[in-house]
Motif scaffolding. Structure first.
Motif, PDB file in Angstrom:
ATOM      1  N   ASN A  91     -31.686  -2.602  12.806  1.00  0.00           N
ATOM      2  CA  ASN A  91     -31.983  -1.670  12.047  1.00  0.00           C
ATOM      3  C   ASN A  91     -32.526  -1.958  10.437  1.00  0.00           C
ATOM      4  O   ASN A  91     -32.380  -1.266   9.622  1.00  0.00           O
ATOM      5  CB  ASN A  91     -30.606  -0.546  11.728  1.00  0.00           C
ATOM      6  CG  ASN A  91     -29.629  -1.189  11.085  1.00  0.00           C
ATOM      7  OD1 ASN A  91     -29.451  -2.632  10.760  1.00  0.00           O
ATOM      8  ND2 ASN A  91     -28.366  -0.577  10.732  1.00  0.00           N
ATOM      9  N   ALA A  92     -32.599  -3.222  10.427  1.00  0.00           N
ATOM     10  CA  ALA A  92     -33.034  -4.078   9.153  1.00  0.00           C
ATOM     11  C   ALA A  92     -34.835  -4.010   9.320  1.00  0.00           C
ATOM     12  O   ALA A  92     -35.412  -3.663   8.180  1.00  0.00           O
ATOM     13  CB  ALA A  92     -32.391  -5.126   8.702  1.00  0.00           C
ATOM     14  N   ALA A  93     -35.088  -4.722  10.197  1.00  0.00           N
ATOM     15  CA  ALA A  93     -36.552  -4.874  10.230  1.00  0.00           C
ATOM     16  C   ALA A  93     -37.449  -4.161  10.972  1.00  0.00           C
ATOM     17  O   ALA A  93     -37.302  -3.900  12.092  1.00  0.00           O
ATOM     18  CB  ALA A  93     -36.688  -6.449  10.754  1.00  0.00           C
ATOM     19  N   PRO A  94     -38.290  -3.193  10.337  1.00  0.00           N
ATOM     20  CA  PRO A  94     -39.034  -2.254  11.058  1.00  0.00           C
ATOM     21  C   PRO A  94     -40.042  -2.927  12.172  1.00  0.00           C
ATOM     22  O   PRO A  94     -40.478  -2.271  13.261  1.00  0.00           O
ATOM     23  CB  PRO A  94     -39.939  -1.479   9.902  1.00  0.00           C
ATOM     24  CG  PRO A  94     -39.204  -1.751   8.826  1.00  0.00           C
ATOM     25  CD  PRO A  94     -38.545  -2.979   8.691  1.00  0.00           C
ATOM     26  N   ALA A 115     -13.033   1.637  15.418  1.00  0.00           N
ATOM     27  CA  ALA A 115     -12.057   1.036  14.699  1.00  0.00           C
ATOM     28  C   ALA A 115     -11.937   1.404  13.216  1.00  0.00           C
ATOM     29  O   ALA A 115     -13.147   1.546  12.744  1.00  0.00           O
ATOM     30  CB  ALA A 115     -12.063  -0.524  14.998  1.00  0.00           C
ATOM     31  N   GLY A 116     -11.084   1.919  12.558  1.00  0.00           N
ATOM     32  CA  GLY A 116     -11.091   2.194  11.283  1.00  0.00           C
ATOM     33  C   GLY A 116     -11.704   3.652  11.203  1.00  0.00           C
ATOM     34  O   GLY A 116     -12.131   3.866  10.011  1.00  0.00           O
ATOM     35  N   GLY A 117     -11.761   4.260  12.146  1.00  0.00           N
ATOM     36  CA  GLY A 117     -12.591   5.539  12.186  1.00  0.00           C
ATOM     37  C   GLY A 117     -14.164   5.645  12.297  1.00  0.00           C
ATOM     38  O   GLY A 117     -14.851   6.534  11.956  1.00  0.00           O
ATOM     39  N   ARG A 118     -14.492   4.291  12.496  1.00  0.00           N
ATOM     40  CA  ARG A 118     -16.111   4.184  12.334  1.00  0.00           C
ATOM     41  C   ARG A 118     -16.473   3.335  13.569  1.00  0.00           C
ATOM     42  O   ARG A 118     -15.816   2.642  14.161  1.00  0.00           O
ATOM     43  CB  ARG A 118     -16.488   3.127  11.174  1.00  0.00           C
ATOM     44  CG  ARG A 118     -16.024   3.608   9.831  1.00  0.00           C
ATOM     45  CD  ARG A 118     -16.513   4.827   9.104  1.00  0.00           C
ATOM     46  NE  ARG A 118     -17.714   4.849   8.766  1.00  0.00           N
ATOM     47  CZ  ARG A 118     -18.603   5.798   8.439  1.00  0.00           C
ATOM     48  NH1 ARG A 118     -18.103   6.883   8.368  1.00  0.00           N
ATOM     49  NH2 ARG A 118     -19.939   5.836   7.987  1.00  0.00           N
ATOM     50  N   PRO A 119     -17.717   3.671  14.181  1.00  0.00           N
ATOM     51  CA  PRO A 119     -18.222   2.777  15.312  1.00  0.00           C
ATOM     52  C   PRO A 119     -18.234   1.425  14.885  1.00  0.00           C
ATOM     53  O   PRO A 119     -18.541   1.030  13.819  1.00  0.00           O
ATOM     54  CB  PRO A 119     -19.731   3.465  15.446  1.00  0.00           C
ATOM     55  CG  PRO A 119     -19.703   4.752  14.937  1.00  0.00           C
ATOM     56  CD  PRO A 119     -18.763   4.742  13.725  1.00  0.00           C
ATOM     57  N   VAL A 120     -17.906   0.532  15.949  1.00  0.00           N
ATOM     58  CA  VAL A 120     -18.081  -0.942  15.442  1.00  0.00           C
ATOM     59  C   VAL A 120     -19.375  -1.508  16.009  1.00  0.00           C
ATOM     60  O   VAL A 120     -19.768  -1.756  17.229  1.00  0.00           O
ATOM     61  CB  VAL A 120     -16.811  -1.590  16.303  1.00  0.00           C
ATOM     62  CG1 VAL A 120     -16.952  -3.137  16.106  1.00  0.00           C
ATOM     63  CG2 VAL A 120     -15.210  -1.129  16.091  1.00  0.00           C
ATOM     64  N   LEU A 121     -19.929  -1.598  14.966  1.00  0.00           N
ATOM     65  CA  LEU A 121     -21.589  -2.085  15.154  1.00  0.00           C
ATOM     66  C   LEU A 121     -21.680  -3.296  14.206  1.00  0.00           C
ATOM     67  O   LEU A 121     -21.116  -3.427  13.150  1.00  0.00           O
ATOM     68  CB  LEU A 121     -22.612  -1.038  14.650  1.00  0.00           C
ATOM     69  CG  LEU A 121     -22.283   0.264  15.507  1.00  0.00           C
ATOM     70  CD1 LEU A 121     -23.406   1.356  14.716  1.00  0.00           C
ATOM     71  CD2 LEU A 121     -23.019   0.045  16.795  1.00  0.00           C
ATOM     72  N   GLY A 122     -22.502  -4.130  14.873  1.00  0.00           N
ATOM     73  CA  GLY A 122     -22.893  -5.337  13.851  1.00  0.00           C
ATOM     74  C   GLY A 122     -23.631  -5.095  12.764  1.00  0.00           C
ATOM     75  O   GLY A 122     -24.152  -4.075  12.636  1.00  0.00           O
ATOM     76  N   THR A 123     -23.722  -6.131  11.835  1.00  0.00           N
ATOM     77  CA  THR A 123     -24.396  -5.832  10.586  1.00  0.00           C
ATOM     78  C   THR A 123     -25.973  -5.381  10.667  1.00  0.00           C
ATOM     79  O   THR A 123     -26.307  -4.478   9.821  1.00  0.00           O
ATOM     80  CB  THR A 123     -24.519  -7.374   9.885  1.00  0.00           C
ATOM     81  OG1 THR A 123     -23.210  -7.799   9.907  1.00  0.00           O
ATOM     82  CG2 THR A 123     -25.007  -7.167   8.351  1.00  0.00           C
ATOM     83  N   TRP A 124     -26.446  -5.637  11.757  1.00  0.00           N
ATOM     84  CA  TRP A 124     -27.949  -5.197  11.741  1.00  0.00           C
ATOM     85  C   TRP A 124     -28.064  -4.250  12.881  1.00  0.00           C
ATOM     86  O   TRP A 124     -29.323  -4.056  13.366  1.00  0.00           O
ATOM     87  CB  TRP A 124     -29.059  -6.476  11.869  1.00  0.00           C
ATOM     88  CG  TRP A 124     -28.557  -7.456  10.726  1.00  0.00           C
ATOM     89  CD1 TRP A 124     -28.242  -8.693  11.061  1.00  0.00           C
ATOM     90  CD2 TRP A 124     -28.806  -7.180   9.412  1.00  0.00           C
ATOM     91  NE1 TRP A 124     -28.191  -9.407   9.797  1.00  0.00           N
ATOM     92  CE2 TRP A 124     -28.491  -8.610   8.757  1.00  0.00           C
ATOM     93  CE3 TRP A 124     -29.198  -6.104   8.622  1.00  0.00           C
ATOM     94  CZ2 TRP A 124     -28.608  -8.721   7.395  1.00  0.00           C
ATOM     95  CZ3 TRP A 124     -29.282  -6.549   7.182  1.00  0.00           C
ATOM     96  CH2 TRP A 124     -28.840  -7.665   6.517  1.00  0.00           C
ATOM     97  N   GLN A 125     -27.152  -3.460  13.484  1.00  0.00           N
ATOM     98  CA  GLN A 125     -27.115  -2.867  14.297  1.00  0.00           C
ATOM     99  C   GLN A 125     -27.253  -1.472  14.149  1.00  0.00           C
ATOM    100  O   GLN A 125     -26.212  -1.104  13.096  1.00  0.00           O
ATOM    101  CB  GLN A 125     -25.851  -2.880  15.663  1.00  0.00           C
ATOM    102  CG  GLN A 125     -26.104  -4.271  16.293  1.00  0.00           C
ATOM    103  CD  GLN A 125     -25.083  -4.393  17.364  1.00  0.00           C
ATOM    104  OE1 GLN A 125     -23.945  -3.979  17.185  1.00  0.00           O
ATOM    105  NE2 GLN A 125     -25.509  -4.675  18.572  1.00  0.00           N
TER     106      GLN A 125
END
Length: 138
Positions: A54-57, A105-115
């Motif tokens: 989600n960082a590099a178009p 976890a913690g009420g948020r989807p567990v995604l990687g930094t750039w996912q």
């Protein structure tokens, strides 16, 4: 164990990757479920779901170009009821995913930094795509 379910609508303006991470994350947080498993399911046969960069178009453009090469528009397909992009859209959906499972976890989807979570629109015309969300947990 608790459950929450909803359906979101993603409006596209044609082919491409449409990020919906924020919308999905906000809904998960609002559900009150802190830990669990989130399932997403696209209710269409000519769109799919992806977790992608989600960082590099350029990564998204390369992915879109790759799918255009492996499932090109052509008059060689028998199924063309809705136009020349009809069957290629079905092929692209078959080669990708119609559902995703993401830990929460913690009420948020567990995604990687750039996912990011994306709807992958395979039709050229604008569409209103429905995605079912289901979260189970505590």
């Amino acid at each position: 164990m608790r459950q929450a379910a909803t359906e979101i609508t993603i409006e596209t303006s044609g082919q491409g990757l449409w990020e919906c991470t924020g919308h999905v994350s906000d809904w998960a947080a609002d559900s009150g479920i802190v830990q669990g498993l989130l399932t997403l399911f696209v209710r269409h046969t000519s769109a799919s779901l992806l977790i992608q960069e989600n960082a590099a178009p350029a990564a998204r453009r390369d992915l879109e170009a790759y799918f255009a090469r492996i499932a090109p528009e052509s008059d060689a397909y028998e199924h063309d009821d809705e136009g020349p992009d009809d069957m290629p859209a079905h092929l692209r959906s078959a080669l990708s995913a119609t559902s995703l499972s993401i830990p929460v976890a913690g009420g948020r989807p567990v995604l990687g930094t750039w996912q990011g979570i994306y709807l992958f629109e395979h039709r050229r015309a604008p569409q209103r795509r429905r995605v079912a969300l289901h979260l189970i947990g505590e």
